[in-house]
Enzyme design. Structure first.
Site, PDB file in Angstrom:
ATOM      1  N   LYS A 108      10.021 -53.347  -3.403  1.00 12.67           N
ATOM      2  CA  LYS A 108      10.412 -52.109  -4.076  1.00 12.67           C
ATOM      3  C   LYS A 108      10.145 -50.926  -3.155  1.00 12.67           C
ATOM      4  CE  LYS A 108       8.983 -54.254  -8.426  1.00 12.67           C
ATOM      5  NZ  LYS A 108       8.003 -54.275  -9.537  1.00 12.67           N
ATOM      6  N   LYS A 165       9.150 -45.493  -9.515  1.00 14.01           N
ATOM      7  CA  LYS A 165       7.982 -45.522 -10.407  1.00 14.01           C
ATOM      8  C   LYS A 165       6.676 -45.441  -9.626  1.00 14.01           C
ATOM      9  CE  LYS A 165       7.106 -50.034  -9.397  1.00 14.01           C
ATOM     10  NZ  LYS A 165       5.853 -50.690  -8.978  1.00 14.01           N
TER      11      LYS A 165
END
EC number: 1.1.1.94
Length: 334
Positions: A106, A192
């Site tokens: 990510k 996030k």
């Protein structure tokens, strides 16, 4: 159908998924650059970060990528975002992509602003999109290793590729939900981490659950706004790849990004905090890339901007908090 899987990257996250795939009946060959790590995994059958976990016999290891690729019907990567380009470049020198490549990392690449999936397409070419998959969602590595219930999403451009990856990863406790919005899945997992740093700062100052929940909610709003302008579906960010991953990262005691923010609030510099954690904190690098992209597209992301300024412009944390609290309270969904 059982797969022969080359798993690239044997950090804690890579090992946890390689272990899961092996326990699901697939033959898995884990690859890492570090020969000492490979020797320990092969001889002691224990990972240094998880010595309590026994390694199944159908999970083997090598430091030679060509050995990992031999006979592979699927390739899965689990390296850092900074390591993505060199690893895929090495992969390209050894094989044309004719089997699914599953991205599980990510982040956003520094300097280029590319998502990890976009790096793969740049290296292998646009036709490789039919083989590309992306796995993301709320999935702490230590919990996956223990077999705790977990729900994630898998996305792919090609429906057949999606089915093959879904079938490989799905277990009674590792729930895998299909999602066709690959870019949205990738962005949710990357952005996030920046919000998690802000939540860690809140933890460090002991602002409490009300403040943290506000950060998570407004952070989700920023992520969804950013992703929508980038062409993603808003609903993707309301699901596991967005809200789910955000909640886990911001509230988990095992989150590096949240811990990093907490250490900043306790007075450590960013470099000191990274050194103390001793592992990659992806949100540090994503904050820079996200800020650059948001500035270019004129996307208002106050939490992300504040984290960026603390990390890269030496903004005093207390001043950053004050600036956030002094912003106008507009209609919530605008």
């Amino acid at each position: 159908m059982k797969e022969t899987i080359a798993y690239l990257g044997m950090g804690m996250w890579g090992f946890s998924l390689a272990n899961l795939l092996a326990n699901n009946g697939h033959r898995v060959v884990g690859w890492a650059r570090n020969p000492a790590l490979i020797e320990q995994l092969s001889v002691q059958r224990r990972h240094p970060a998880a010595p309590h976990i026994s390694i199944p016999q159908n999970l083997s290891f090598t430091s030679h990528m060509e050995e990992a690729l031999d006979g592979a019907t699927m390739i899965v990567e689990g390296v850092t975002s900074a390591g993505m380009r060199p690893v895929l470049t090495q992969l390209k020198a050894l094989t044309e992509l004719r089997v699914p490549l599953v991205i599980t990392s990510k982040g956003i690449e520094q300097n280029t602003g590319l998502l990890l999936s976009e790096i793969a397409l740049e290296i292998f070419g646009r036709p490789a999109a039919q083989h590309l998959g992306y796995l993301s969602g709320p999935s702490i590595a230590s919990e996956v290793l223990r077999g705790c219930p977990c729900s994630v999403v898998i996305s792919a451009y090609n429906p057949d590729t999606l089915k093959q990856i879904h079938r490989a990863f799905l277990t009674p406790t590792f729930r895998v939900y299909p999602n066709s919005d690959l870019k949205g899945v990738a962005l949710g997992g990357a952005l996030k981490n920046v919000i998690a740093i802000a939540c860690g700062i809140s933890d460090g100052f002991r602002f409490g659950d009300n403040a943290k929940s506000g950060l998570v909610t407004r952070g989700l709003h920023e992520i969804r706004k950013f992703a929508t302008i980038m062409g993603c579906r808003p609903d993707t960010l309301n699901g596991l790849a967005g809200l789910g991953d955000l909640c886990t990262t911001c509230f988990s005691a095992f989150s590096r990004n949240t811990l990093f923010g907490k250490l900043l609030a306790e007075g450590l510099t960013p470099e000191q905090a990274k050194t103390k954690i001793g592992m990659v904190v992806e949100g540090v690098y994503t904050a820079l890339s996200a800020h650059q992209i948001a500035t270019h597209h004129r996307i208002d992301m106050p939490i992300t901007t504040s984290v960026y300024r603390v990390l890269y412009e030496n903004l005093d944390i207390q001043e950053g908090i004050a600036q956030l609290l002094q912003r106008d309270t507009k209609e919530e969904y605008l």
